[in-house]
Design a protein around this motif. Structure first.
Motif, PDB file in Angstrom:
ATOM      1  N   CYS A 250       0.344  -0.977   0.144  1.00  0.00           N
ATOM      2  CA  CYS A 250       0.240   0.276  -0.095  1.00  0.00           C
ATOM      3  C   CYS A 250       0.942   0.813   0.030  1.00  0.00           C
ATOM      4  CB  CYS A 250      -0.895   0.034   0.704  1.00  0.00           C
ATOM      5  SG  CYS A 250      -1.708  -1.221   0.971  1.00  0.00           S
ATOM      6  N   PRO A 251       1.301   1.651  -0.919  1.00  0.00           N
ATOM      7  CA  PRO A 251       1.992   2.630  -1.349  1.00  0.00           C
ATOM      8  C   PRO A 251       0.875   3.870  -0.912  1.00  0.00           C
ATOM      9  CG  PRO A 251       2.731   1.613  -3.617  1.00  0.00           C
ATOM     10  CD  PRO A 251       1.324   1.074  -2.474  1.00  0.00           C
ATOM     11  N   GLY A 252       2.038   4.885   0.341  1.00  0.00           N
ATOM     12  CA  GLY A 252       1.452   6.085   1.024  1.00  0.00           C
ATOM     13  C   GLY A 252       0.411   5.800   1.904  1.00  0.00           C
ATOM     14  N   GLY A 253       0.703   4.450   2.336  1.00  0.00           N
ATOM     15  CA  GLY A 253      -0.360   3.794   3.820  1.00  0.00           C
ATOM     16  C   GLY A 253      -1.764   4.096   3.302  1.00  0.00           C
ATOM     17  N   SER A 254      -2.096   3.987   1.661  1.00  0.00           N
ATOM     18  CA  SER A 254      -3.513   4.452   1.749  1.00  0.00           C
ATOM     19  C   SER A 254      -4.279   3.565   2.049  1.00  0.00           C
ATOM     20  CB  SER A 254      -3.855   5.366  -0.238  1.00  0.00           C
ATOM     21  OG  SER A 254      -2.994   3.932  -0.682  1.00  0.00           O
TER      22      SER A 254
ATOM     23  N   GLU B 167      10.382  11.464   1.170  1.00  0.00           N
ATOM     24  CA  GLU B 167      10.196  10.027   1.414  1.00  0.00           C
ATOM     25  C   GLU B 167       9.718  10.526   2.055  1.00  0.00           C
ATOM     26  OE1 GLU B 167      12.516   7.460   4.907  1.00  0.00           O
ATOM     27  OE2 GLU B 167      13.750   8.013   2.861  1.00  0.00           O
ATOM     28  N   TYR B 168       9.821  11.515   3.151  1.00  0.00           N
ATOM     29  CA  TYR B 168       8.538  11.972   4.075  1.00  0.00           C
ATOM     30  C   TYR B 168       7.594  12.111   3.743  1.00  0.00           C
ATOM     31  CZ  TYR B 168       6.354  14.299   8.041  1.00  0.00           C
ATOM     32  OH  TYR B 168       5.295  14.595   8.837  1.00  0.00           O
ATOM     33  N   ILE B 169       7.086  12.805   2.461  1.00  0.00           N
ATOM     34  CA  ILE B 169       6.295  13.069   1.821  1.00  0.00           C
ATOM     35  C   ILE B 169       5.382  11.920   1.435  1.00  0.00           C
ATOM     36  CG2 ILE B 169       4.912  14.415   0.008  1.00  0.00           C
ATOM     37  CD1 ILE B 169       7.075  16.315   0.416  1.00  0.00           C
ATOM     38  N   GLY B 170       5.893  11.143   0.501  1.00  0.00           N
ATOM     39  CA  GLY B 170       5.305   9.868   0.769  1.00  0.00           C
ATOM     40  C   GLY B 170       5.335   8.741   1.537  1.00  0.00           C
ATOM     41  N   ARG B 171       5.628   9.115   2.636  1.00  0.00           N
ATOM     42  CA  ARG B 171       5.202   7.989   3.397  1.00  0.00           C
ATOM     43  C   ARG B 171       4.829   8.850   5.075  1.00  0.00           C
ATOM     44  NH1 ARG B 171       9.529   8.913   6.080  1.00  0.00           N
ATOM     45  NH2 ARG B 171       9.189   9.481   8.243  1.00  0.00           N
ATOM     46  N   MET B 172       3.910  10.189   4.628  1.00  0.00           N
ATOM     47  CA  MET B 172       3.585  11.437   5.672  1.00  0.00           C
ATOM     48  C   MET B 172       1.936  12.129   5.007  1.00  0.00           C
ATOM     49  SD  MET B 172       3.679   9.375   8.446  1.00  0.00           S
ATOM     50  CE  MET B 172       2.854  10.932   9.700  1.00  0.00           C
ATOM     51  N   GLY B 173       2.640  12.116   4.037  1.00  0.00           N
ATOM     52  CA  GLY B 173       1.418  13.207   2.849  1.00  0.00           C
ATOM     53  C   GLY B 173       0.148  12.873   3.200  1.00  0.00           C
ATOM     54  N   PRO B 174      -0.315  11.348   2.808  1.00  0.00           N
ATOM     55  CA  PRO B 174      -1.617  11.099   3.311  1.00  0.00           C
ATOM     56  C   PRO B 174      -2.140  11.714   4.818  1.00  0.00           C
ATOM     57  CG  PRO B 174      -0.855   9.508   2.237  1.00  0.00           C
ATOM     58  CD  PRO B 174       0.049  10.259   2.596  1.00  0.00           C
ATOM     59  N   ILE B 175      -1.419  11.383   5.963  1.00  0.00           N
ATOM     60  CA  ILE B 175      -1.553  11.849   7.299  1.00  0.00           C
ATOM     61  C   ILE B 175      -1.974  13.667   7.240  1.00  0.00           C
ATOM     62  CG2 ILE B 175      -0.650  12.204   9.637  1.00  0.00           C
ATOM     63  CD1 ILE B 175      -1.754   9.422   9.759  1.00  0.00           C
ATOM     64  N   TRP B 176      -1.105  14.229   6.594  1.00  0.00           N
ATOM     65  CA  TRP B 176      -1.889  16.144   6.252  1.00  0.00           C
ATOM     66  C   TRP B 176      -2.406  16.056   5.469  1.00  0.00           C
ATOM     67  CZ3 TRP B 176       1.395  20.257   7.964  1.00  0.00           C
ATOM     68  CH2 TRP B 176       2.544  19.534   8.736  1.00  0.00           C
ATOM     69  N   VAL B 177      -2.783  15.280   4.854  1.00  0.00           N
ATOM     70  CA  VAL B 177      -3.784  15.207   4.188  1.00  0.00           C
ATOM     71  C   VAL B 177      -5.748  14.699   4.771  1.00  0.00           C
ATOM     72  CG1 VAL B 177      -5.430  14.423   2.061  1.00  0.00           C
ATOM     73  CG2 VAL B 177      -3.301  14.409   1.395  1.00  0.00           C
TER      74      VAL B 177
ATOM     75  N   ALA C 275      14.120  23.427   5.201  1.00  0.00           N
ATOM     76  CA  ALA C 275      13.044  24.194   4.576  1.00  0.00           C
ATOM     77  C   ALA C 275      12.402  23.595   3.438  1.00  0.00           C
ATOM     78  CB  ALA C 275      13.964  25.374   4.209  1.00  0.00           C
ATOM     79  N   LEU C 276      13.446  23.015   2.968  1.00  0.00           N
ATOM     80  CA  LEU C 276      13.439  22.041   1.306  1.00  0.00           C
ATOM     81  C   LEU C 276      11.810  20.968   1.448  1.00  0.00           C
ATOM     82  CD1 LEU C 276      13.380  21.453  -1.868  1.00  0.00           C
ATOM     83  CD2 LEU C 276      15.579  19.817  -0.954  1.00  0.00           C
ATOM     84  N   THR C 277      11.480  20.536   2.334  1.00  0.00           N
ATOM     85  CA  THR C 277      10.625  19.259   3.023  1.00  0.00           C
ATOM     86  C   THR C 277       9.183  19.787   2.989  1.00  0.00           C
ATOM     87  OG1 THR C 277      12.073  17.822   4.413  1.00  0.00           O
ATOM     88  CG2 THR C 277       9.519  17.696   4.668  1.00  0.00           C
ATOM     89  N   ALA C 278       9.269  21.498   3.784  1.00  0.00           N
ATOM     90  CA  ALA C 278       8.441  22.483   4.183  1.00  0.00           C
ATOM     91  C   ALA C 278       7.865  23.144   2.776  1.00  0.00           C
ATOM     92  CB  ALA C 278       8.453  23.110   5.149  1.00  0.00           C
ATOM     93  N   VAL C 279       8.660  23.159   1.715  1.00  0.00           N
ATOM     94  CA  VAL C 279       7.767  24.133   0.321  1.00  0.00           C
ATOM     95  C   VAL C 279       7.571  22.661  -0.137  1.00  0.00           C
ATOM     96  CG1 VAL C 279       9.266  26.059   0.483  1.00  0.00           C
ATOM     97  CG2 VAL C 279      10.548  24.050  -0.283  1.00  0.00           C
ATOM     98  N   MET C 280       7.938  21.275  -0.231  1.00  0.00           N
ATOM     99  CA  MET C 280       7.811  20.749  -0.795  1.00  0.00           C
ATOM    100  C   MET C 280       6.390  19.793  -0.655  1.00  0.00           C
ATOM    101  SD  MET C 280      11.535  18.418  -2.140  1.00  0.00           S
ATOM    102  CE  MET C 280      10.023  17.105  -2.648  1.00  0.00           C
ATOM    103  N   LEU C 281       6.188  19.467   0.854  1.00  0.00           N
ATOM    104  CA  LEU C 281       4.593  19.537   1.758  1.00  0.00           C
ATOM    105  C   LEU C 281       3.893  20.310   1.059  1.00  0.00           C
ATOM    106  CD1 LEU C 281       3.648  17.280   3.508  1.00  0.00           C
ATOM    107  CD2 LEU C 281       4.319  18.813   5.059  1.00  0.00           C
ATOM    108  N   HIS C 282       4.305  21.967   1.022  1.00  0.00           N
ATOM    109  CA  HIS C 282       3.506  22.475   1.001  1.00  0.00           C
ATOM    110  C   HIS C 282       2.745  22.191  -0.479  1.00  0.00           C
ATOM    111  CE1 HIS C 282       1.390  27.148   0.230  1.00  0.00           C
ATOM    112  NE2 HIS C 282       1.293  26.485   1.755  1.00  0.00           N
ATOM    113  N   LEU C 283       3.930  22.412  -1.182  1.00  0.00           N
ATOM    114  CA  LEU C 283       3.174  22.221  -3.339  1.00  0.00           C
ATOM    115  C   LEU C 283       2.050  20.742  -3.331  1.00  0.00           C
ATOM    116  CD1 LEU C 283       6.742  22.808  -4.680  1.00  0.00           C
ATOM    117  CD2 LEU C 283       4.773  23.544  -5.162  1.00  0.00           C
ATOM    118  N   TYR C 284       2.549  19.691  -2.451  1.00  0.00           N
ATOM    119  CA  TYR C 284       1.597  19.005  -2.319  1.00  0.00           C
ATOM    120  C   TYR C 284       0.026  19.190  -2.024  1.00  0.00           C
ATOM    121  CZ  TYR C 284       0.609  13.840  -0.323  1.00  0.00           C
ATOM    122  OH  TYR C 284      -0.549  12.922   0.151  1.00  0.00           O
ATOM    123  N   LEU C 285       0.193  19.424  -0.860  1.00  0.00           N
ATOM    124  CA  LEU C 285      -0.283  19.806  -0.463  1.00  0.00           C
ATOM    125  C   LEU C 285      -2.160  21.168  -1.042  1.00  0.00           C
ATOM    126  CD1 LEU C 285      -0.333  20.361   3.457  1.00  0.00           C
ATOM    127  CD2 LEU C 285      -1.648  18.467   2.563  1.00  0.00           C
ATOM    128  N   VAL C 286      -0.581  21.145  -1.279  1.00  0.00           N
ATOM    129  CA  VAL C 286      -1.511  22.521  -2.925  1.00  0.00           C
ATOM    130  C   VAL C 286      -2.624  21.754  -3.434  1.00  0.00           C
ATOM    131  CG1 VAL C 286      -1.465  24.086  -5.031  1.00  0.00           C
ATOM    132  CG2 VAL C 286       0.130  24.495  -2.726  1.00  0.00           C
TER     133      VAL C 286
END
Length: 228
Positions: A24-28, A175-185, A113-124
């Motif tokens: 289950c990539p992304g923990g979905s 890697e962080y976004i791939g792992r925890m992005g869905p939790i932020w969403v 900062a890079l993790t933050a802005v990539m996460l922000h782009l993901y959530l956008v």
């Protein structure tokens, strides 16, 4: 199945190994957290010195399972190498202290900062899809949307790295976004929470300051274009 294939996950990055093992990539998938908790426990039993760093995944998995107290304790015992993004989100979700959560996230952004802005782009991407009601108009599962948003964040920064450190920071962020992005969403208010912390962050070095300054222009253009 060849023996090499059975043990291949133990030779991989722990996050990727755990997700591959669960299928289950992304923990979905619903079974993702419970299955991988067992998988990580097995890794720690077989390799007590934990050269794979499996212990750093346990708190994230507890977060997925909704075991918030266990997750908070796990983050305190084994702070993630990519910073306290998940701990800050967890503090916000638990409604313990909005000010403390924002301060924690801002301090983390100042160093990562890079993790933050990539996460922000993901959530956008999800903000745009929410505005266009993609969830209602499309049958795309969360996993497909997660992958699309992840690729969007990746594409904005891949190839810009000039040395090993910058490449490692990029890989850690992705890697962080791939792992925890869905939790932020799925965490209510997470986009505004990250947005506010980005605005309050005060980088202590030139690299992180440059990343945030450049992204602030891009973010302003996104707000104007998508009107959120």
């Amino acid at each position: 199945m060849p023996e090499a294939e059975i043990f291949r996950p133990f030779e991989c990055v722990p996050a990727g190994a755990a997700q591959s093992a669960a299928g289950c990539p992304g923990g979905s998938c619903p079974q993702f957290p419970a299955f991988v908790v067992q998988f990580i426990a097995l890794m720690l039993e077989l390799v007590p010195n934990d050269n794979q760093g499996a212990r750093y995944l346990q708190a994230d998995l507890y977060f997925y399972e909704g075991r918030l107290t266990d997750a908070a304790e796990g983050y305190k015992q084994h702070p993630p190498h990519e910073g306290l993004f998940s701990m800050a989100l967890l503090t916000s979700v638990q409604n313990r202290s909005a000010a403390a959560a924002t301060s924690m996230l801002s301090d983390t952004i100042a160093q990562h900062a890079l993790t933050a802005v990539m996460l922000h782009l993901y959530l956008v991407r999800f903000k745009v899809w929410e505005r266009k009601q993609v969830h209602k108009k499309s049958s795309l599962p969360m996993q497909a949307l997660h992958r699309a948003a992840h690729v969007h964040a990746w594409n904005e920064f891949v190839g810009l790295q000039e040395d090993y450190r910058e490449w490692q920071d990029f890989r850690n962020a992705a890697e962080y976004i791939g792992r925890m992005g869905p939790i932020w969403v799925k965490s209510p208010g997470s986009f505004d929470f990250l947005d506010q912390a980005l605005g309050a962050a005060e980088p202590r070095d030139e690299v992180n300051r440059t990343i945030l300054d450049s992204y602030s222009i891009m973010a302003a253009e996104d707000r104007q274009r998508y009107r959120f």
